[in-house]
Write an enzyme that holds these catalytic residues in place. Structure first.
Site, PDB file in Angstrom:
ATOM      1  N   ARG A 104      -8.071  28.081  10.120  1.00  0.00           N
ATOM      2  CA  ARG A 104      -7.657  27.436   8.874  1.00  0.00           C
ATOM      3  C   ARG A 104      -8.907  27.194   8.028  1.00  0.00           C
ATOM      4  O   ARG A 104      -9.971  26.876   8.569  1.00  0.00           O
ATOM      5  CB  ARG A 104      -6.998  26.095   9.226  1.00  0.00           C
ATOM      6  CG  ARG A 104      -6.532  25.275   8.066  1.00  0.00           C
ATOM      7  CD  ARG A 104      -6.088  23.912   8.545  1.00  0.00           C
ATOM      8  NE  ARG A 104      -4.754  23.917   9.113  1.00  0.00           N
ATOM      9  CZ  ARG A 104      -3.635  23.657   8.421  1.00  0.00           C
ATOM     10  NH1 ARG A 104      -3.709  23.343   7.154  1.00  0.00           N
ATOM     11  NH2 ARG A 104      -2.471  23.661   9.013  1.00  0.00           N
ATOM     12  N   SER A 159      10.193   6.672   0.439  1.00  0.00           N
ATOM     13  CA  SER A 159       9.725   5.340   0.043  1.00  0.00           C
ATOM     14  C   SER A 159      10.101   5.104  -1.420  1.00  0.00           C
ATOM     15  O   SER A 159       9.988   6.014  -2.244  1.00  0.00           O
ATOM     16  CB  SER A 159       8.207   5.239   0.213  1.00  0.00           C
ATOM     17  OG  SER A 159       7.857   5.529   1.541  1.00  0.00           O
ATOM     18  N   GLU A 187       3.195  11.341   6.339  1.00  0.00           N
ATOM     19  CA  GLU A 187       2.104  12.135   5.732  1.00  0.00           C
ATOM     20  C   GLU A 187       1.320  12.911   6.796  1.00  0.00           C
ATOM     21  O   GLU A 187       0.090  12.958   6.775  1.00  0.00           O
ATOM     22  CB  GLU A 187       1.197  11.232   4.893  1.00  0.00           C
ATOM     23  CG  GLU A 187       2.036  10.479   3.852  1.00  0.00           C
ATOM     24  CD  GLU A 187       1.366  10.307   2.535  1.00  0.00           C
ATOM     25  OE1 GLU A 187       0.464  11.077   2.234  1.00  0.00           O
ATOM     26  OE2 GLU A 187       1.784   9.392   1.814  1.00  0.00           O
ATOM     27  N   THR A 238      10.664  15.057   2.544  1.00  0.00           N
ATOM     28  CA  THR A 238      11.322  15.062   3.855  1.00  0.00           C
ATOM     29  C   THR A 238      12.850  15.155   3.728  1.00  0.00           C
ATOM     30  O   THR A 238      13.448  14.558   2.831  1.00  0.00           O
ATOM     31  CB  THR A 238      10.954  13.768   4.617  1.00  0.00           C
ATOM     32  OG1 THR A 238       9.526  13.674   4.660  1.00  0.00           O
ATOM     33  CG2 THR A 238      11.514  13.759   6.022  1.00  0.00           C
ATOM     34  N   ALA A 296       1.000 -15.094  23.846  1.00  0.00           N
ATOM     35  CA  ALA A 296       2.418 -15.306  23.516  1.00  0.00           C
ATOM     36  C   ALA A 296       2.617 -15.618  22.045  1.00  0.00           C
ATOM     37  O   ALA A 296       3.645 -15.288  21.458  1.00  0.00           O
ATOM     38  CB  ALA A 296       2.989 -16.434  24.353  1.00  0.00           C
ATOM     39  N   ARG A 307       0.850  -1.209   0.000  1.00  0.00           N
ATOM     40  CA  ARG A 307       0.000   0.000   0.000  1.00  0.00           C
ATOM     41  C   ARG A 307       0.884   1.258   0.000  1.00  0.00           C
ATOM     42  O   ARG A 307       0.573   2.236  -0.689  1.00  0.00           O
ATOM     43  CB  ARG A 307      -0.958  -0.032   1.203  1.00  0.00           C
ATOM     44  CG  ARG A 307      -2.089   0.975   1.077  1.00  0.00           C
ATOM     45  CD  ARG A 307      -1.700   2.328   1.579  1.00  0.00           C
ATOM     46  NE  ARG A 307      -1.158   2.211   2.913  1.00  0.00           N
ATOM     47  CZ  ARG A 307      -0.210   3.002   3.389  1.00  0.00           C
ATOM     48  NH1 ARG A 307       0.312   3.964   2.672  1.00  0.00           N
ATOM     49  NH2 ARG A 307       0.245   2.824   4.623  1.00  0.00           N
ATOM     50  N   GLY A 366       9.736  13.022  -2.936  1.00  0.00           N
ATOM     51  CA  GLY A 366      10.821  13.399  -2.032  1.00  0.00           C
ATOM     52  C   GLY A 366      10.604  14.770  -1.419  1.00  0.00           C
ATOM     53  O   GLY A 366      10.940  15.798  -2.033  1.00  0.00           O
TER      54      GLY A 366
HETATM   55  C1  LIG Z   1       8.412   4.331   6.630  1.00  0.00           C
HETATM   56  C2  LIG Z   1       8.420   5.779   6.267  1.00  0.00           C
HETATM   57  C3  LIG Z   1       8.231   6.155   4.941  1.00  0.00           C
HETATM   58  C4  LIG Z   1       8.271   7.504   4.572  1.00  0.00           C
HETATM   59  N1  LIG Z   1       8.122   7.856   3.255  1.00  0.00           N
HETATM   60  C5  LIG Z   1       8.273   9.158   2.876  1.00  0.00           C
HETATM   61  C6  LIG Z   1       8.239   9.520   1.491  1.00  0.00           C
HETATM   62  O1  LIG Z   1       8.019   8.683   0.601  1.00  0.00           O
HETATM   63  N2  LIG Z   1       8.459  10.818   1.162  1.00  0.00           N
HETATM   64  C7  LIG Z   1       8.691  11.784   2.094  1.00  0.00           C
HETATM   65  O2  LIG Z   1       8.889  12.939   1.721  1.00  0.00           O
HETATM   66  N3  LIG Z   1       8.734  11.464   3.425  1.00  0.00           N
HETATM   67  C8  LIG Z   1       8.522  10.181   3.832  1.00  0.00           C
HETATM   68  N4  LIG Z   1       8.572   9.826   5.173  1.00  0.00           N
HETATM   69  C9  LIG Z   1       8.891  10.865   6.143  1.00  0.00           C
HETATM   70  C10 LIG Z   1       7.688  11.332   6.955  1.00  0.00           C
HETATM   71  O3  LIG Z   1       6.761  12.004   6.156  1.00  0.00           O
HETATM   72  C11 LIG Z   1       8.211  12.200   8.127  1.00  0.00           C
HETATM   73  O4  LIG Z   1       8.864  11.301   8.994  1.00  0.00           O
HETATM   74  C12 LIG Z   1       7.096  12.929   8.847  1.00  0.00           C
HETATM   75  O5  LIG Z   1       6.656  14.020   8.070  1.00  0.00           O
HETATM   76  C13 LIG Z   1       7.515  13.471  10.231  1.00  0.00           C
HETATM   77  O6  LIG Z   1       8.720  14.153  10.150  1.00  0.00           O
HETATM   78  P1  LIG Z   1       9.921  13.794  11.182  1.00  0.00           P
HETATM   79  O7  LIG Z   1      10.090  12.325  11.187  1.00  0.00           O
HETATM   80  O8  LIG Z   1      11.072  14.638  10.786  1.00  0.00           O
HETATM   81  O9  LIG Z   1       9.373  14.226  12.602  1.00  0.00           O
HETATM   82  P2  LIG Z   1       9.416  15.706  13.244  1.00  0.00           P
HETATM   83  O10 LIG Z   1       8.731  16.666  12.342  1.00  0.00           O
HETATM   84  O11 LIG Z   1      10.796  16.005  13.654  1.00  0.00           O
HETATM   85  O12 LIG Z   1       8.533  15.477  14.542  1.00  0.00           O
HETATM   86  C14 LIG Z   1       9.025  14.829  15.729  1.00  0.00           C
HETATM   87  C15 LIG Z   1       7.899  14.809  16.759  1.00  0.00           C
HETATM   88  O13 LIG Z   1       7.521  16.158  17.101  1.00  0.00           O
HETATM   89  C16 LIG Z   1       6.130  16.337  16.852  1.00  0.00           C
HETATM   90  N5  LIG Z   1       5.897  17.686  16.340  1.00  0.00           N
HETATM   91  C17 LIG Z   1       6.539  18.320  15.320  1.00  0.00           C
HETATM   92  N6  LIG Z   1       6.059  19.554  15.149  1.00  0.00           N
HETATM   93  C18 LIG Z   1       5.040  19.700  16.044  1.00  0.00           C
HETATM   94  C19 LIG Z   1       4.125  20.754  16.363  1.00  0.00           C
HETATM   95  N7  LIG Z   1       4.098  21.901  15.669  1.00  0.00           N
HETATM   96  N8  LIG Z   1       3.265  20.554  17.392  1.00  0.00           N
HETATM   97  C20 LIG Z   1       3.235  19.382  18.068  1.00  0.00           C
HETATM   98  N9  LIG Z   1       4.069  18.356  17.819  1.00  0.00           N
HETATM   99  C21 LIG Z   1       4.959  18.509  16.815  1.00  0.00           C
HETATM  100  C22 LIG Z   1       5.776  15.307  15.784  1.00  0.00           C
HETATM  101  O14 LIG Z   1       4.372  15.026  15.783  1.00  0.00           O
HETATM  102  C23 LIG Z   1       6.627  14.129  16.237  1.00  0.00           C
HETATM  103  O15 LIG Z   1       5.982  13.453  17.278  1.00  0.00           O
HETATM  104  C24 LIG Z   1       8.481   8.490   5.566  1.00  0.00           C
HETATM  105  C25 LIG Z   1       8.634   8.098   6.914  1.00  0.00           C
HETATM  106  C26 LIG Z   1       8.605   6.775   7.260  1.00  0.00           C
HETATM  107  C27 LIG Z   1       8.761   6.392   8.698  1.00  0.00           C
END
Ligand SMILES: Cc1cc2nc3c(=O)[nH]c(=O)nc-3n(C[C@H](O)[C@H](O)[C@H](O)COP(=O)(O)OP(=O)(O)OC[C@H]3O[C@@H](n4cnc5c(N)ncnc54)[C@H](O)[C@@H]3O)c2cc1C
Length: 396
Positions: free
Chosen positions: A381, A158, A363, A126, A340, A84, A124
């Site tokens: 918003r 991904s 996302e 992130t 278990a 998916r 792409g």
């Molecule tokens: C398996 C996997 C596949 C992925 N695939 C893609 C992809 O194809 N393309 C792509 O571009 N990205 C992809 N990602 C990245 C994903 O979209 C990001 O990990 C996600 O947007 C969160 O960013 P971060 O991990 O940097 O967390 P951060 O933004 O650093 O957040 C860390 C924590 O702080 C919290 N936080 C952040 N800001 C706030 C706020 N303003 N208020 C309250 N809490 C907050 C977050 O909720 C989280 O709990 C993928 C991630 C994974 C795990």
């Protein structure tokens, strides 16, 4: 709104379910352990018309509606989240963005082969320093004659080692913050492009996720999607479609949890009766059912808005947030019901639990969607019509 399925949608579900039962289920525990799936799966997905399920026939797709994409995602994630996720990035984040924002030339060159499954698309956005805070990105694109020179890095992407085309976001004017980000189509074969998988992932282990590197990568200026500075808007509208597929997939994961749990409830006996007769176990089953039914209504409502060509950021965000949370809880409960035995890979529930975590993060994290929903309610918003909307269904 009518959420009855058409004969075509029923057939799609049946075909997708059969595909998952025949082509994924027998191998998935091994693929999950080995960290990759048989690439022959791509051709099979393409042959069934799944790679362009909701892309118009004019652009090489199957011409079905947006809720048909949801049905496909449900059925694929019943098998495994990796498949998916692949469809989410290929169709939801990439192809649907080209449908919405691409020029005719970009559609012919990139959307058509993607819809036919001849090429694979990915997304792409992130970066190491920019996840939820998209505007913190560091990647830049500098115009040089008929080309852009892109430098930077993406992470957690991904299909990083698999996709042929990427939709990539970069600053063309950092001083303008959100309004200085632009969107580009990048081909894997471009000199200066490289990718590297992330090893040791917690879940979605059969899927490929990792980094992209751009070193003085020159791409034609005609690969700019939309106008310079529209990249943030384009990324957010892409996420409306990606999140929709993630939410639908979460419904499928709950389906998988229910299926396995019901089977086990009838099989396993404690204190002289099947565990399904214990009320605390029934509570977990009832919660899964409630999550399943509520989530799919939210998903199909968002799909119906897409079919009508209406904005649906608010409704899609709610569906994504709730469905992924329900799926994460359902997977935890399915594991609990197995006692278990859930702890071993004899049953799929540990994999379900590991897989259910990433969708709560990618996302838009749970926290970001919570904030979005509060902001809509508080009037901070609002969704306005975009200069380019996703095409209404039926397509012309
Ligand atoms: C398996 C996997 C596949 C992925 N695939 C893609 C992809 O194809 N393309 C792509 O571009 N990205 C992809 N990602 C990245 C994903 O979209 C990001 O990990 C996600 O947007 C969160 O960013 P971060 O991990 O940097 O967390 P951060 O933004 O650093 O957040 C860390 C924590 O702080 C919290 N936080 C952040 N800001 C706030 C706020 N303003 N208020 C309250 N809490 C907050 C977050 O909720 C989280 O709990 C993928 C991630 C994974 C795990």
């Amino acid at each position: 709104m009518d959420f009855g399925f058409t004969d075509e949608q029923k057939m799609l579900r049946k075909t997708a379910r059969q595909f998952v039962d025949d082509e994924i289920m027998p191998h998935i525990q091994r693929w999950d352990a080995e960290g990759g799936f048989d690439p022959a799966i791509w051709k099979k997905l393409a042959d069934l018309g799944f790679m362009g399920v909701c892309v118009s026939e004019q652009y090489g797709g199957s011409g079905m509606d947006y809720n048909s994409l949801a049905i496909l995602c449900e059925e694929l994630e019943r098998g495994d989240t990796a498949f998916r996720t692949a469809v989410s990035v290929h169709i939801g984040l990439n192809s649907m963005t080209l449908m919405q924002w691409g020029t005719e030339e970009q559609k012919q060159k990139y959307l058509v082969p993607q819809a036919k499954g001849e090429k694979i698309g990915a997304f792409g956005l992130t970066e190491p320093g920019a996840g939820s805070d998209v505007a913190a990105m560091a990647t830049t694109a500098v115009r040089d004659g008929d080309e852009y020179i892109i430098n930077g890095q993406k992470t957690w992407i991904s299909l990083c080692d698999v996709a042929d085309h990427f939709l990539v976001f970069a600053y063309t004017d950092k001083a303008k913050k959100h309004h200085g980000i632009s969107a580009f189509i990048v081909e894997r074969t471009t000199p200066g492009f490289s990718s590297k998988a992330i090893k040791g992932k917690y879940g979605i282990r059969a899927g490929n996720t990792g980094e992209l590197f751009f070193e003085d990568m020159r791409i034609p200026a005609s690969n700019l999607v939309g106008e310079e500075g529209e990249g943030f808007k384009i990324a957010m509208s892409a996420l409306d479609n990606g999140r929709f597929t993630v939410a639908a997939g979460a419904v499928g994961l709950i389906m998988g949890c229910l299926e396995e749990s019901v089977k086990y409830c009838h099989e396993r006996e404690t204190f002289g009766k099947p565990i399904g007769k214990h009320q605390l176990v029934q509570q977990m089953i009832a919660n899964m059912e409630a999550g399943y039914q509520m989530s799919r209504l939210l998903v199909y409502r968002a799909g119906e808005l897409k079919n009508k060509g209406l904005r649906n950021t608010r409704e899609t965000s709610l569906a994504k947030w709730q469905a992924c949370d329900f799926a994460n809880k359902a997977a935890d409960d399915a594991f609990q019901i197995h006692g278990a035995y859930g702890y071993s890979d004899e049953y799929p529930v540990a994999r379900f639990l590991r897989n259910s975590k990433a969708p709560v993060i990618y996302e838009g994290t749970r926290e970001i969607h919570t904030i979005m929903q509060a902001e809509y309610v508080l009037g901070y918003r609002e969704d306005k019509k975009l200069s380019h909307m996703l095409p209404e269904w039926p397509f012309d």
